[in-house]
Design a protein around this motif. Structure first.
Motif, mmCIF file in Angstrom:
data_model
loop_
_atom_site.group_PDB
_atom_site.id
_atom_site.type_symbol
_atom_site.label_atom_id
_atom_site.label_comp_id
_atom_site.label_asym_id
_atom_site.label_seq_id
_atom_site.Cartn_x
_atom_site.Cartn_y
_atom_site.Cartn_z
ATOM 1 N N ALA A 82 0.825 -1.207 0.000
ATOM 2 C CA ALA A 82 0.000 0.000 0.000
ATOM 3 C C ALA A 82 0.857 1.254 0.000
ATOM 4 O O ALA A 82 0.549 2.234 -0.699
ATOM 5 N N LEU A 90 0.410 3.574 -3.236
ATOM 6 C CA LEU A 90 -0.178 4.894 -3.012
ATOM 7 C C LEU A 90 0.876 5.987 -3.041
ATOM 8 O O LEU A 90 0.590 7.123 -3.442
ATOM 9 N N SER A 148 -8.935 -3.432 -11.590
ATOM 10 C CA SER A 148 -8.903 -2.487 -10.485
ATOM 11 C C SER A 148 -9.266 -3.156 -9.168
ATOM 12 O O SER A 148 -8.626 -2.919 -8.134
ATOM 13 N N ALA A 174 -7.008 -3.527 -5.810
ATOM 14 C CA ALA A 174 -7.492 -2.963 -4.544
ATOM 15 C C ALA A 174 -7.565 -4.018 -3.457
ATOM 16 O O ALA A 174 -7.204 -3.756 -2.298
ATOM 17 N N ILE A 198 -3.868 -5.146 -2.362
ATOM 18 C CA ILE A 198 -3.172 -4.092 -1.607
ATOM 19 C C ILE A 198 -3.929 -3.744 -0.336
ATOM 20 O O ILE A 198 -3.346 -3.635 0.750
ATOM 21 N N GLY A 199 -5.241 -3.576 -0.441
ATOM 22 C CA GLY A 199 -6.037 -3.174 0.715
ATOM 23 C C GLY A 199 -6.137 -4.243 1.778
ATOM 24 O O GLY A 199 -6.098 -3.935 2.980
ATOM 25 N N LEU A 222 -4.493 5.836 4.501
ATOM 26 C CA LEU A 222 -5.052 4.813 3.622
ATOM 27 C C LEU A 222 -6.461 5.185 3.156
ATOM 28 O O LEU A 222 -6.857 4.880 2.026
ATOM 29 N N ALA A 248 -8.174 2.025 -8.750
ATOM 30 C CA ALA A 248 -7.819 1.268 -7.538
ATOM 31 C C ALA A 248 -7.525 2.187 -6.364
ATOM 32 O O ALA A 248 -7.664 1.777 -5.204
ATOM 33 N N ILE A 307 -9.151 1.017 -2.756
ATOM 34 C CA ILE A 307 -8.371 0.571 -1.597
ATOM 35 C C ILE A 307 -9.020 0.981 -0.276
ATOM 36 O O ILE A 307 -9.103 0.152 0.653
ATOM 37 N N VAL A 354 -11.799 -1.432 0.567
ATOM 38 C CA VAL A 354 -11.287 -2.752 0.957
ATOM 39 C C VAL A 354 -10.713 -2.714 2.365
ATOM 40 O O VAL A 354 -10.953 -3.618 3.177
ATOM 41 N N VAL A 355 -9.951 -1.684 2.682
ATOM 42 C CA VAL A 355 -9.327 -1.589 4.001
ATOM 43 C C VAL A 355 -10.389 -1.573 5.096
ATOM 44 O O VAL A 355 -10.288 -2.314 6.091
ATOM 45 N N ALA A 410 -15.227 -2.778 -4.559
ATOM 46 C CA ALA A 410 -14.118 -2.201 -5.321
ATOM 47 C C ALA A 410 -14.399 -2.308 -6.815
ATOM 48 O O ALA A 410 -14.108 -1.385 -7.582
#
Length: 591
Positions: free
Chosen positions: A29, A33, A403, A407, A410-411, A433, A469, A473, A476-477, A525
């Motif tokens: 991440a 990012l 995408s 996401a 990484i997320g 984030l 994405a 993210i 997703v986080v 996402a």
């Protein structure tokens, strides 16, 4: 006690506790990012300072009446939208909070569904509803209020109505999240001490709910600052908002520097408002008040501590006691009726446009009219047989899949690091984030354009998917972090005690527990990318046409039932996804 002196069965558990979910899982991440999100924004600041003098571009922004008036107008419109959302959103959130069983599920679903439907679709629905041949004009004609259809579109009222309807779910869900965390024991104690319903509300309930109201107001305000789709479609020449100038200036090569200055001004105002919110509400207002444990202590919203601050109590007293004395003689059912009627009106305003558009999609007529003169599936057949629509649909699906995969990978790793690791500054990391959701899309799109152009990825699936994405993210986080917090760590430690490696524990204990959350996060996402319009406008170029871009082009030049077909199919997609993720959503909305 060192690991060497632990009992044999405890040594693996100790190693698991130390190694499970290490902070290095944040690396993907941070790298992604950092290069795709932070650096382009920093470059935006750099380019905005190029010119005859260091701040020449900014001087032009504030000295030219066109831009200054637009900025003031944007702040005013955003402020009025906040007022409308707060006035109608609080009773609606209270109605959901007081409801039980199937009624609560239906009310929550009626708020969540519009929240995940694309802004373009919801705005189009209001264009249909407010049109001269729309149901509102026809209803007024039927009851004799008017003799001829009136112009309800292309004015400030339509803009405020459309923007408030689009952002109302954000306000309601944020306030409801805060109301659900108020300890019922505190309210019962007040009632047992002899306080009446109005006194309990003003002295206890309302002060404890102020943080969530403030969070909802700030989120709605910063979201409204970057609006340009809804004002463009529903407003008139005097309703141009600041973000519109950024999209218009983007077509002129000679505006580099000044264009970036416009974006920086909008971003700085947004960051200023978020900074004020963080000062009074804490860092966690952005992601809804989830509890995060770190070495520096525990982040807890003020209202979770069971008491309101003196300032909030004084504010509630100043506002509440005069009203309390005037309303004290009214029976409790009056308040119940008011909450029910207001909440019902909001639910109807959010769902009725979607229902009207769905009905129009089956119209046999060649133009938008409601009710349809006859029903037919001709427009669905035309949509399916049109190669341009099908190509745009396939492109959107391909971009959204790539995408969503980015996401989720990484997320989810970042959420694992946040929930299963202990390190200082966890709330700050979580805020970074989640921060893409507060950056105006036009600012993010402009900053990404130069970056993606240097990579020669304009108009390509990887280039557009990477940009999408960034917004996927945070979704997703938040969802995966909530799912991880619901997994009992004792089960993970028990598996480690019996000799399972951290990877095996994750595969056989943690992963099955968070699979519903991962599925829900992946879908949302995907949906975020599938609906994304603003970033696609900057990055798709002339080689790519996504479904939102095709829809945007047609709405601007012609209105026909094919657009209603596209809108209806997307709403069905959202309903299917929410139904698929209902267990995760139900878990997050429990009091």
């Amino acid at each position: 006690m060192s690991t060497a002196t632990l009992p044999a069965g405890m040594a693996p558990a100790r190693r698991f506790a130390l190694r499970g979910g290490p902070a290095w899982l944040l690396a993907p991440a941070v790298i992604f990012l950092g290069f795709i999100y932070v650096l382009p924004l920093l470059d935006l600041f750099r380019v905005s300072l190029t010119g005859a003098t260091l701040f020449a571009n900014f001087e032009r922004v504030f000295s030219v009446p066109l831009y200054w008036d637009s900025l003031v107008r944007t702040l005013a419109i955003a402020g009025w939208v906040v007022v409308l959302c707060a006035l109608f959103g609080y009773p609606t959130a209270l109605l959901i909070h007081r409801s039980r069983g199937i009624a609560k599920a239906l009310l929550t679903g009626a708020i969540i569904l519009p929240y995940f439907v694309a802004i373009l679709i919801r705005t189009y629905a209001w264009m249909v509803l407010l049109g001269r041949n729309g149901p509102i004009n026809k209803a007024l004609l039927a009851i004799g209020v008017i003799d001829t259809p009136i112009d309800l579109l292309f004015n400030r009222g339509a803009v405020l109505l459309g923007m408030s309807a689009v952002l109302m779910p954000l306000m309601v869900l944020t306030i409801y999240s805060g109301l659900s965390r108020i300890d019922p024991a505190v309210l019962r104690a007040a009632r047992s001490a002899g306080a009446g319903p109005m006194a309990v509300f003003w002295r206890i309930f309302f002060p404890l709910s102020l943080p969530s109201v403030g969070a909802g107001c700030l989120l709605v305000f910063v979201s409204a600052l970057g609006f340009f789709i809804t004002p463009t479609l529903l407003g008139g020449p005097g309703d141009h908002m600041f973000a519109m100038h950024i999209t218009q200036q983007a077509d002129f090569l000679g505006s580099e520097g000044f264009l970036q200055a416009l974006a920086v001004v909008l971003l700085l105002i947004t960051l200023l408002m978020v900074g004020v919110a963080m000062r009074f509400l804490g860092l966690d207002f952005i992601w809804g008040g989830q509890k995060l444990d770190d070495n520096a202590g525990r982040t807890r919203p003020q209202h979770e501590k069971g008491q309101a601050s003196p300032v909030k109590t004084a504010l509630a007293d100043a506002i509440g006691w005069p009203v309390l004395r005037a309303l004290g003689a009214l029976p409790e059912r009056v308040g119940t009726w008011f909450v029910g009627l207001t909440g019902g009106f909001v639910v109807a305003a959010l769902t009725l446009p979607i229902v009207v558009v769905a009905i129009i999609s089956f119209s046999r007529s060649s133009f938008l009219t409601f009710p349809p003169p006859a029903l037919s599936t001709r427009w669905y057949a035309q949509f399916i047989s049109d190669s341009n629509w099908m190509t745009a649909f396939g492109t959107s699906v391909g971009v959204a899949i790539v995408s969503a995969l980015l996401a989720v990978l990484i997320g989810a790793s970042a959420a694992m690091a946040i929930v299963r690791s202990n390190f200082r500054g966890k709330s700050i990391v979580m805020t970074l984030l989640i921060s893409p959701i507060i950056v105006p899309p036009v600012v993010l799109g402009l900053s990404l354009y130069s970056f993606v152009l240097r990579l020669d990825l304009i108009g390509t699936v990887p280039g557009v998917a990477m940009a999408h994405a960034i917004g996927g993210i945070p979704l997703v986080v938040v969802i995966v972090a909530a799912a991880l917090q619901a997994v009992d760590q004792k089960l993970e430690l028990a598996a480690a005690v019996h000799g399972a490696s951290p990877l095996r524990v994750f595969a056989h204990v943690t992963l099955p527990g968070i699979t519903p959350g991962l599925a829900a996060a992946g879908f949302f996402a995907f949906l975020h990318s599938f609906d994304e319009l603003v970033l696609s406008m900057f990055l798709a170029g002339s080689r790519m046409t996504t479904l939102p871009l095709r829809l945007w082009a047609d709405i601007n030049y012609q209105l026909n039932p094919v657009l209603a077909v596209v809108s209806t199919l997307e709403v069905l997609l959202v309903i299917a996804g929410i139904s698929f993720a209902r267990k995760t959503l139900a878990g997050r909305t429990q009091p």
